[in-house]
Design an enzyme around this catalytic site. Structure first.
Site, mmCIF file in Angstrom:
data_model
loop_
_atom_site.group_PDB
_atom_site.id
_atom_site.type_symbol
_atom_site.label_atom_id
_atom_site.label_comp_id
_atom_site.label_asym_id
_atom_site.label_seq_id
_atom_site.Cartn_x
_atom_site.Cartn_y
_atom_site.Cartn_z
ATOM 1 N N GLY A 1 -3.417 0.964 -10.929
ATOM 2 C CA GLY A 1 -4.615 1.476 -10.730
ATOM 3 C C GLY A 1 -4.777 1.308 -9.094
ATOM 4 O O GLY A 1 -6.083 1.635 -8.798
ATOM 5 N N GLN A 2 -3.908 1.503 -8.408
ATOM 6 C CA GLN A 2 -4.209 1.470 -7.108
ATOM 7 C C GLN A 2 -4.781 3.127 -6.589
ATOM 8 O O GLN A 2 -4.468 3.928 -7.232
ATOM 9 C CB GLN A 2 -2.901 1.188 -6.016
ATOM 10 C CG GLN A 2 -2.457 -0.052 -6.206
ATOM 11 C CD GLN A 2 -0.931 -0.473 -5.541
ATOM 12 O OE1 GLN A 2 -0.827 0.323 -4.476
ATOM 13 N NE2 GLN A 2 0.109 -1.071 -6.221
ATOM 14 N N ARG A 3 -5.659 2.739 -5.491
ATOM 15 C CA ARG A 3 -6.181 4.186 -5.124
ATOM 16 C C ARG A 3 -5.263 5.354 -5.039
ATOM 17 O O ARG A 3 -5.690 6.448 -5.607
ATOM 18 C CB ARG A 3 -6.750 3.953 -4.009
ATOM 19 C CG ARG A 3 -7.686 5.301 -3.374
ATOM 20 C CD ARG A 3 -8.613 4.918 -2.191
ATOM 21 N NE ARG A 3 -9.883 3.806 -2.538
ATOM 22 C CZ ARG A 3 -10.771 4.002 -3.171
ATOM 23 N NH1 ARG A 3 -11.063 5.473 -3.597
ATOM 24 N NH2 ARG A 3 -11.611 3.114 -3.271
#
Ligand SMILES: Nc1nc2c(ncn2[C@@H]2O[C@H](COP(=O)(O)OP(=O)(O)OP(=O)(O)O)[C@@H](O)[C@H]2O)c(=O)[nH]1
Ligand SMILES: [Mg+2]
Length: 208
Positions: free
Chosen positions: A71-73
């Site tokens: 889910g990291q940007r």
């Protein structure tokens, strides 16, 4: 009946469901997946690609193909690569991450506007309820404006991947919602006594 619906029904005949775990980084997606797989939850590292697990719940006849995507940007643009044939989205929220609730709300809104997720059920896990300062269910419903979601079936469950509280209850709900929506749900195949009531605006959040 659309082609997608036919494909979905055929897959349900084969008793399979595809479930996509998404949410901001650090929300606890991988830890929840480890918990339901009976793996050690004490150490996880950020997911840079994806994890996939195939498992069966004790209370359900369906085989769940669960995709857990980082889910990291910088990874979020790749989420769309996993949308195809998704029966349910599990949106995992770090309930103690007050600073990023707006980001969380915007990412969820973007997700729900995707055509390929149009028929998917939405389970929101308000994770990390074991942490002091975690937002409760009412606060998360308000922060993410969940009551504004009219396009998808959704329910929110408070949970903790660390203690395991409510994790299986949430999964039971989403499995029965997918199965029921696609008409292949049989009340004899999922023991309704194992399905706890989810918490939404109409119910009081239970402590976990
Ligand atoms: N206290 C507490 N910590 C949790 C809980 N769930 C996850 N964590 C911790 O939160 C951190 C992030 O968990 P992950 O499961 O790796 O988060 P993720 O959503 O998979 O993150 P990405 O892979 O980066 O998208 C880890 O240090 C976990 O131990 C929970 O319910 N309670
Ligand atoms: Mg992860």
């Amino acid at each position: 009946m659309g082609l997608l619906t036919i494909i979905r029904k055929n897959r349900l005949k084969a008793q399979e469901m595809r479930i996509l775990f998404l949410g901001l980084d650090n929300a606890g997606k991988t830890t929840i997946l480890k918990y339901i797989s009976h793996e050690d939850t004490s150490a996880t590292s950020p997911t840079l690609g994806f994890n996939i697990k195939t498992l069966a719940l004790p209370s359900s006849p369906y085989t769940l193909n669960i995709w857990d995507v980082g889910g990291q940007r910088t990874l979020r643009p790749y989420w769309r690569n996993y949308f195809e044939q998704t029966d349910a989205v599990v949106w995992v929220v770090d309930s103690a991450d007050r600073m990023r609730m707006q980001d969380c709300k915007e990412e969820l809104r973007g997700l729900l506007s995707e055509d390929r997720l149009a028929g998917a059920s939405l389970l929101v896990f308000a994770n990390k309820q074991d942490l002091p300062g975690a937002l409760n269910i009412s606060e998360i419903i308000a922060s993410l404006d969940l009551n504004g979601i009219k396009s998808h079936h959704w329910k929110i469950f408070p949970c903790s991947a660390m203690t395991g509280a409510n994790v299986f209850e949430g999964l039971d709900w989403v499995v029965s919602d997918v199965a029921g929506r696609l008409y292949y749900y049989s009340s004899t195949s999922l023991d309704s006594s194992s399905v706890s009531r989810p918490h939404d605006i109409n119910t009081s959040p239970a402590p976990v």
